[in-house]
Design an enzyme around this catalytic site. Sequence first.
Site, PDB file in Angstrom:
ATOM      1  N   GLY A 197      36.964  35.259  48.364  1.00 47.67           N
ATOM      2  CA  GLY A 197      37.639  35.711  47.149  1.00 47.67           C
ATOM      3  C   GLY A 197      36.917  35.184  45.919  1.00 47.67           C
ATOM      4  N   CYS A 198      37.609  35.121  44.816  1.00 45.97           N
ATOM      5  CA  CYS A 198      37.019  34.635  43.567  1.00 45.97           C
ATOM      6  C   CYS A 198      36.439  33.242  43.761  1.00 45.97           C
ATOM      7  CB  CYS A 198      38.080  34.614  42.470  1.00 45.97           C
ATOM      8  SG  CYS A 198      37.474  33.955  40.908  1.00 45.97           S
TER       9      CYS A 198
END
Length: 237
Positions: free
Chosen positions: A57-58
Amino acid sequence: MTRAALVLGAFAIAVSLFWQAPAYSEKPAAVAVVPAPKFDETAPAESGSETAVFAGGCFWGVQGVYQRVKGVSRAISGYAGGSASTAYYELVGSGRTGHAEAVEISYDPKQVSYGQLLQIYFSVVADPTQKDRQGPDRGTQYRSAIFPKNDLQRRIAESYIAQLTEAGSFAQPIVTTTETLPGFFPAEAYHQDFLVHNPTQAYIAINDIPKVEALKRIFPDRYRDQPVLTSVAVLAR
């Protein structure tokens, strides 16, 4: 329609849109306490440094967690899976470069093993059952992926995924991939140490601070209060 009615109507529409479209998260990430890997690297006789590359993810949250793991000397946000020519935030965000937002972790295997870093990854960093997304972020650039640096890391990662699958550690199938690493490319300077410098920013507070808190709660012996920060010198390409 009177001016007052127009104002009230616009206000009602704005309120409706606000409640229908949360800006930062659909739901806080779940924490899954998973067992340690049965197969892992052997601790060396002397201290040294190795690297691991994970995408989940981020990269703000991934970096923020590993910066607080004892034995980690550096955690750099960057891009993995594509070429150097497309390793830029604006291009990676298109989801068409092959890159994933990733973090390169430098660690001392005498203090923390590759398998223990993976246990932290599957417990608090990423949801391995979400394909091409994590929480509110969607696209192949947010996929759950492990980029082994050598054959041993690959065998540990694949063995661990098989172990967690057999144990039924997650309600849904694990979709985390193990991928070849063409190269790791540090992200722009403004992405580095983002969680440390912006703990109250809405996205960080909702999606990533809970991961750091889970690290402290679930792995108290591996947690440290002071994060290791990124040196700007390492960002030059």
